[in-house]
Design an enzyme around this catalytic site. Structure first.
Site, PDB file in Angstrom:
ATOM      1  N   ARG A 213      -5.870  -6.516  12.034  1.00 38.05           N
ATOM      2  CA  ARG A 213      -5.973  -5.402  10.793  1.00 38.05           C
ATOM      3  C   ARG A 213      -6.770  -5.976   9.846  1.00 38.05           C
ATOM      4  O   ARG A 213      -7.466  -5.026   9.220  1.00 38.05           O
ATOM      5  CB  ARG A 213      -4.865  -4.744  10.500  1.00 38.05           C
ATOM      6  CG  ARG A 213      -3.964  -3.863  11.650  1.00 38.05           C
ATOM      7  CD  ARG A 213      -2.658  -3.511  11.015  1.00 38.05           C
ATOM      8  NE  ARG A 213      -2.594  -2.954   9.610  1.00 38.05           N
ATOM      9  CZ  ARG A 213      -2.989  -1.762   9.333  1.00 38.05           C
ATOM     10  NH1 ARG A 213      -3.245  -1.020  10.178  1.00 38.05           N
ATOM     11  NH2 ARG A 213      -2.830  -1.240   8.113  1.00 38.05           N
TER      12      ARG A 213
ATOM     13  N   ARG B  56     -15.729 -10.406   6.342  1.00 36.24           N
ATOM     14  CA  ARG B  56     -17.114  -9.748   6.322  1.00 36.24           C
ATOM     15  C   ARG B  56     -17.643 -10.974   5.724  1.00 36.24           C
ATOM     16  O   ARG B  56     -17.354 -11.775   4.709  1.00 36.24           O
ATOM     17  CB  ARG B  56     -17.180  -8.710   5.386  1.00 36.24           C
ATOM     18  CG  ARG B  56     -16.456  -7.433   5.977  1.00 36.24           C
ATOM     19  CD  ARG B  56     -16.949  -6.090   5.125  1.00 36.24           C
ATOM     20  NE  ARG B  56     -16.022  -5.181   5.157  1.00 36.24           N
ATOM     21  CZ  ARG B  56     -15.065  -4.662   4.471  1.00 36.24           C
ATOM     22  NH1 ARG B  56     -15.164  -5.025   3.261  1.00 36.24           N
ATOM     23  NH2 ARG B  56     -14.265  -3.815   4.724  1.00 36.24           N
TER      24      ARG B  56
ATOM     25  N   ARG C 115      11.457  -3.746   8.932  1.00 41.05           N
ATOM     26  CA  ARG C 115      11.263  -4.720   7.744  1.00 41.05           C
ATOM     27  C   ARG C 115      11.481  -3.679   6.662  1.00 41.05           C
ATOM     28  O   ARG C 115      10.936  -2.487   6.775  1.00 41.05           O
ATOM     29  CB  ARG C 115       9.922  -5.434   7.511  1.00 41.05           C
ATOM     30  CG  ARG C 115       9.961  -6.525   8.416  1.00 41.05           C
ATOM     31  CD  ARG C 115      10.948  -7.645   8.120  1.00 41.05           C
ATOM     32  NE  ARG C 115      10.612  -8.345   6.774  1.00 41.05           N
ATOM     33  CZ  ARG C 115      11.478  -9.202   6.133  1.00 41.05           C
ATOM     34  NH1 ARG C 115      12.663  -9.341   6.630  1.00 41.05           N
ATOM     35  NH2 ARG C 115      11.219  -9.832   4.986  1.00 41.05           N
TER      36      ARG C 115
ATOM     37  N   ARG D 299       3.527  -7.932  -3.936  1.00 39.42           N
ATOM     38  CA  ARG D 299       2.148  -7.318  -4.610  1.00 39.42           C
ATOM     39  C   ARG D 299       2.759  -6.575  -5.746  1.00 39.42           C
ATOM     40  O   ARG D 299       3.872  -6.115  -5.835  1.00 39.42           O
ATOM     41  CB  ARG D 299       1.485  -6.682  -3.857  1.00 39.42           C
ATOM     42  CG  ARG D 299       2.005  -5.524  -3.181  1.00 39.42           C
ATOM     43  CD  ARG D 299       1.022  -4.648  -2.292  1.00 39.42           C
ATOM     44  NE  ARG D 299       1.530  -3.597  -1.353  1.00 39.42           N
ATOM     45  CZ  ARG D 299       0.887  -2.797  -0.600  1.00 39.42           C
ATOM     46  NH1 ARG D 299      -0.226  -2.736  -0.506  1.00 39.42           N
ATOM     47  NH2 ARG D 299       1.599  -1.834   0.036  1.00 39.42           N
TER      48      ARG D 299
ATOM     49  N   GLU E 219       6.505  -5.221  -5.301  1.00 41.79           N
ATOM     50  CA  GLU E 219       7.323  -4.741  -4.172  1.00 41.79           C
ATOM     51  C   GLU E 219       7.790  -6.047  -3.303  1.00 41.79           C
ATOM     52  O   GLU E 219       7.135  -7.202  -3.339  1.00 41.79           O
ATOM     53  CB  GLU E 219       5.990  -4.454  -3.212  1.00 41.79           C
ATOM     54  CG  GLU E 219       6.455  -3.506  -1.926  1.00 41.79           C
ATOM     55  CD  GLU E 219       4.932  -2.949  -1.596  1.00 41.79           C
ATOM     56  OE1 GLU E 219       4.458  -3.605  -0.434  1.00 41.79           O
ATOM     57  OE2 GLU E 219       4.359  -2.038  -1.812  1.00 41.79           O
TER      58      GLU E 219
ATOM     59  N   TYR F 249       3.472   2.086  13.568  1.00 43.70           N
ATOM     60  CA  TYR F 249       2.810   2.143  12.540  1.00 43.70           C
ATOM     61  C   TYR F 249       1.525   2.898  12.714  1.00 43.70           C
ATOM     62  O   TYR F 249       0.601   2.808  13.487  1.00 43.70           O
ATOM     63  CB  TYR F 249       2.274   0.396  12.041  1.00 43.70           C
ATOM     64  CG  TYR F 249       1.642   0.515  10.832  1.00 43.70           C
ATOM     65  CD1 TYR F 249       2.271   0.064   9.754  1.00 43.70           C
ATOM     66  CD2 TYR F 249       0.311   0.666  10.546  1.00 43.70           C
ATOM     67  CE1 TYR F 249       1.807   0.181   8.499  1.00 43.70           C
ATOM     68  CE2 TYR F 249      -0.311   0.912   9.372  1.00 43.70           C
ATOM     69  CZ  TYR F 249       0.424   0.453   8.259  1.00 43.70           C
ATOM     70  OH  TYR F 249      -0.132   0.371   6.921  1.00 43.70           O
TER      71      TYR F 249
ATOM     72  N   ASP G 131      -1.664   4.714  10.132  1.00 41.92           N
ATOM     73  CA  ASP G 131      -2.433   5.042   9.003  1.00 41.92           C
ATOM     74  C   ASP G 131      -2.196   6.447   8.803  1.00 41.92           C
ATOM     75  O   ASP G 131      -2.100   7.088   9.784  1.00 41.92           O
ATOM     76  CB  ASP G 131      -3.826   4.482   9.000  1.00 41.92           C
ATOM     77  CG  ASP G 131      -4.013   3.044   8.935  1.00 41.92           C
ATOM     78  OD1 ASP G 131      -3.030   2.251   8.382  1.00 41.92           O
ATOM     79  OD2 ASP G 131      -5.006   2.525   9.663  1.00 41.92           O
TER      80      ASP G 131
END
EC number: 5.4.99.9
Length: 367
Positions: free
Chosen positions: A170, A174, A247, A278, A298, A346, A348
């Site tokens: 995921r 670049r 999790r 984070r 988090e 999962y 999005d």
């Protein structure tokens, strides 16, 4: 008597409710929490929209889905450009020429590619067997050790060598100076928060908060012709074959009486010895001028039954267990299972909206 009772007011349930309402179906949404929206729920703190269950950034290449949500509420033009801190040094994410320059001092793509190729050479042409091998094949040893290993092992609570390779696929890489995490054509956050989006979807629909469907399943189910269930599939069947693993997360939210804490919406902390993964500074998602700011740390947690499930552990053992529950679900004539918890998947946000739209279309074709 309702045509449908929808269990859960997250995106899947809310989209189903919105679509069924348009078809003049009588719908009741039952929500266990004391608010709508599932994990996309946002709460106002004197003008700042707090993402109560972690950062949610809407992105999609699907114009139909983008138009669908924009017809309901206005979206801003937020672009996700996270940063990472490793040993007190800042790095741009996703992995791009800025990151490669920060790590190696390189200025052109070929230099960066040469370093990565040299660092992944020890694995030859073999197919990566775990997350560590997959990560090194993408960005090399140095960036793996600095920005992936510690973060990922904190997040999943196990060695990167024990994690499947697909998890890291995921992550974009670049060879351009582009800090936009997502490559999707459309990206943004609802002006005024996600709760406004869910409220719009649920307009004209009966909603009851603070009700645990599973504690009174038979009685509640008798009040509708069909049920759309978006909760955990294993819990629906009383953990008959055992619990599916997840999790979990813990959030520590702090208010500060100054306007800017870190200058960016999301900063990852990749050192293994920093307990949180984070820090989110909420005002940068939908920027507003205030004299205060709100940040959330988090912390990843081991999950146990009763904790909030966030990320499914989709390893072979759990997927075999899920197949057993999916087989049980297929025998439930009156109940439709959908959403991330019911599908142990999962999603999005654009994907879950698409799945809900497809589910309603499928329901209508067989009703």
């Amino acid at each position: 008597m309702y045509d449908y009772i929808i269990v859960g007011s997250g995106l899947f349930g809310a989209v189903c409710a919105n679509e069924l309402k348009k078809l003049n179906k009588k719908v009741l949404v039952i929500e266990k929490r004391n608010h709508i929206g599932g994990n996309a729920y946002t709460e106002d703190c004197e003008g700042i929209q707090i993402h109560k269950y972690g950062a949610h950034i809407f992105h999609t290449n699907d114009k139909y889905i983008w138009d669908y949500v924009n017809d309901l509420v206005e979206f801003n033009r937020f672009t996700n450009s996270p940063l990472a801190i490793y040993k007190d040094k800042l790095f741009n994410l996703p992995f791009n020429m800025n990151t490669f320059h920060q790590m190696w001092g390189v200025k052109d793509p070929q230099e960066a590619q040469n370093i990565i190729n040299a660092q992944k050479k020890k694995y030859g042409d073999k197919v990566p067997e775990n997350l560590e091998e997959q990560a090194i094949s993408l960005v090399g040893e140095d960036l793996y050790q600095a920005l992936i290993k510690g973060y990922t092992e904190k997040q999943w609570g196990r060695s990167a060598k024990e994690l499947p390779a697909f998890i890291i696929k995921r992550i974009p890489v670049r060879f351009t100076f582009d800090n936009n995490y997502f490559s999707d054509r459309y990206q943004g956050i609802p002006v005024g928060g996600y709760t406004k989006l869910i409220e719009k979807m649920l307009e004209g629909v009966d909603v009851k908060l603070g009700i645990d469907f599973l504690k009174d399943k038979d009685s509640l189910a008798s009040k509708a012709h069909r049920i759309i269930y978006t909760g955990p599939i294993d819990q629906y069947f009383d953990y008959r074959f055992g619990a599916l693993e997840y999790r979990s997360l813990k959030f520590e939210t702090e208010r500060h009486e100054f306007p800017n804490f870190q200058g960016n919406a999301v900063i990852n902390f990749t050192d293994a010895n920093v307990p949180y993964t984070r820090i989110i500074e909420h005002k940068h998602f939908d920027y507003v001028e205030t004299k205060h700011t709100v940040v959330t740390k988090e912390y990843p947690l081991e999950w146990k039954v009763g904790d909030e499930p966030y990320y499914p552990v989709n390893d072979n053992k759990n997927m075999e267990l899920f197949k057993k529950y999916r087989e049980l679900a297929s025998r439930e004539d009156k109940v439709i299972f959908g959403g991330r918890l019911a599908e142990y998947k999962y999603y999005d946000m654009h994907q879950v909206i698409s799945a809900a739209l497809y589910q309603v279309k499928n329901i209508m074709s067989t009703d």
